[in-house]
Write a protein that holds these residues in place. Structure first.
Motif, PDB file in Angstrom:
ATOM      1  N   THR A  84       5.790 -23.289 -20.446  1.00 11.01           N
ATOM      2  CA  THR A  84       5.322 -23.637 -21.783  1.00 11.01           C
ATOM      3  C   THR A  84       5.143 -25.144 -21.839  1.00 11.01           C
ATOM      4  O   THR A  84       5.818 -25.877 -21.118  1.00 11.01           O
ATOM      5  N   GLN A  90       5.301 -23.039 -28.182  1.00 10.89           N
ATOM      6  CA  GLN A  90       6.184 -22.214 -27.360  1.00 10.89           C
ATOM      7  C   GLN A  90       6.462 -20.870 -28.019  1.00 10.89           C
ATOM      8  O   GLN A  90       6.380 -19.824 -27.370  1.00 10.89           O
ATOM      9  N   LYS A  93       3.445 -18.554 -27.899  1.00 12.12           N
ATOM     10  CA  LYS A  93       3.229 -17.949 -26.587  1.00 12.12           C
ATOM     11  C   LYS A  93       4.210 -16.807 -26.346  1.00 12.12           C
ATOM     12  O   LYS A  93       3.838 -15.756 -25.818  1.00 12.12           O
ATOM     13  N   SER A  96       3.041 -13.850 -28.298  1.00 10.04           N
ATOM     14  CA  SER A  96       1.857 -13.221 -27.720  1.00 10.04           C
ATOM     15  C   SER A  96       2.231 -12.321 -26.542  1.00 10.04           C
ATOM     16  O   SER A  96       1.611 -11.272 -26.340  1.00 10.04           O
TER      17      SER A  96
END
Length: 451
Positions: A84, A90, A93, A96
């Motif tokens: 990251t 962060q 992500k 996701s």
């Protein structure tokens, strides 16, 4: 809660290959750490691939070398880093990966994030007793989230009033015993001596995270040694059953803040908040004390012309030496390793457990964390030596059990430090008085009533 800085990354990259190559001569964990070398180096029954989501982005390179070392010891286990960026996107992500159905096997996350997504992670209760035996007293209890062992601590940090030993001792004309500061009056007496010697007694970093999370954040942890009691206090603030204005811990903490303001090296322009400059000025002796944490070594440790000896004392909050907080430094495990249960196989989960135990107990893992990353491990039997003398000073408080458990902040909304930090900034420059500060902070908590 740590504000990590990337300034140590270059050093990590340059040193890691040589250091880990040297460590590779020891292929098994230290026996003194209570490990079973056979269990750690025995290959898996079949090939297993693990993914590792890392939010400590400044040490990505160190982790990647550790994965190579572990693969050499366990050829059937491969670990892939999911990096990251430092300070950016962060959480998005991580979310996701969950949404895609491809979560990381292991995630290095803030405790609050693990708590937020607790249903996605394994309950490590079966591992808890083993880690209680391996860790320093209180380390595992401090890592519990809603009473569950959901993440394995691997780094410990503390903060308080850092001191520059040379400056203090020149001012007092002799050796400084940090235990001699037991009360607010003791601190004021010391500040007067330092000022009389022509030095600024203390540096306050004026950023909202330092004022809101670290300084004001102690008010919630000072209520009790129990995190659950401190959580109840915050709930009472939300529901109007408790107030800050009449709370003795809040009042005492802010009385001390007034003292720090009076002797602040930055009092002419307290909100500039230049982190690198503040840290450098303290390290070079332009202030005797600095309200900050051991993470500032990422700046201090690389400076040329700095002083060599530093320590830490707690922030005294009253004139009764026996009051909780006067002898304790604020302490927490800011990052935890959690193991996914939403998309990982039993083989991956077992391999992840074995790797994490190796990471925090083996000579190779400890060397990388302590020496290469410059962090402090909350474990016993750590043979690796680091250069962070402030972490060493905090460890001495941990070893004596003199710590203020700030774990209650793991349950706070993510904007608590920025919102209440802004109120602290207004108080710092005189835009609001003590009652105004209490009202603004109280209003913030009331806005979360029922949430």
């Amino acid at each position: 809660m740590k504000m990590t800085k990337g300034t140590a990354l270059a050093v990590c990259i340059m040193m890691v290959l040589l250091a880990l190559a040297a460590c590779s001569k020891s292929n098994t964990p230290s026996d003194s750490a209570g490990q079973s070398p056979e269990a750690q180096t025995k290959p898996s029954a079949k090939d297993v691939k693990l993914t590792f989501f890392n939010t400590s982005a400044e040490v990505n390179a160190v982790f990647e070398e550790l994965f190579k070392t572990y693969h050499a010891l366990n050829p059937n286990v491969t670990i892939e880093l999911i990096p990251t960026p430092i300070g950016g996107a962060q959480l998005e992500k991580f979310q996701s990966l969950l949404a895609s159905g491809k979560p990381a096997t292991i995630a290095n996350l803030d405790p609050g994030t693990i708590l937020q997504y607790k249903d996605k992670f394994m309950d490590l209760e079966a591992e808890k007793n083993k880690y209680v035996q391996l860790a320093k007293p209180g380390a595992i209890d401090g890592a519990l989230l809603d009473g569950k062992f959901l993440g394995i601590p691997w780094t410990a940090q503390g903060y308080g009033l850092l001191y520059n030993k040379r400056v203090v001792e020149e001012a007092i004309g002799g050796s400084f015993d940090p235990a001699s500061v037991k009360t607010r009056n003791d601190l004021e007496t010391l500040f007067k001596k330092i000022e009389a010697a022509g030095k600024a007694p203390v540096m306050i970093h004026g950023a909202d995270w330092s004022l809101g999370a670290h300084y004001l954040g102690m008010a919630y942890s000072l209520q009790s040694k129990s995190v659950e009691d401190n959580r109840k206090f915050v709930e009472d603030l939300k529901n109007g059953k408790a107030t800050l204005a009449g709370n003795p811990q809040f009042t005492g903490l802010m009385d001390t803040f007034d003292l720090l303001k009076t002797y602040n090296a930055r009092k002419k322009d307290p909100l500039v908040a230049d982190y690198n400059k503040d840290s450098a000025d303290f390290a070079k002796g332009n202030a005797a004390f600095y309200f900050m944490g051991d993470w500032t070594w990422a700046v201090i440790g690389t400076l040329e012309g700095r002083d060599k000896e530093f320590g830490i004392i707690p922030v005294p909050i009253s004139n009764n030496p026996a009051d909780y907080g006067n002898a304790q430094v604020a302490y927490s495990e800011p990052k935890l390793f959690a193991i996914d249960q939403s998309g990982s196989t039993p083989e991956q989960q077992a391999a992840a457990k074995a790797f994490l135990e190796w990471l925090v107990t083996s000579d190779q893992g400890q060397h990388a964390i302590v020496t290469q990353m410059g962090l402090s491990l909350p474990y016993k039997h750590v043979n690796a030596k680091g250069t962070n003398v402030i972490s060493d000073a905090i460890s001495s408080y941990v070893d004596r059990g003199q710590v203020l458990n700030i774990g209650v902040i793991n349950y706070f909304p993510q904007d608590y430090w920025s919102k209440t930090g802004a109120s602290m900034q207004k108080y710092m420059v005189g835009k609001i008085d003590r009652n105004g500060l209490a009202e603004e902070v109280q209003a913030y908590w009331k806005s979360y009533a029922g949430k």
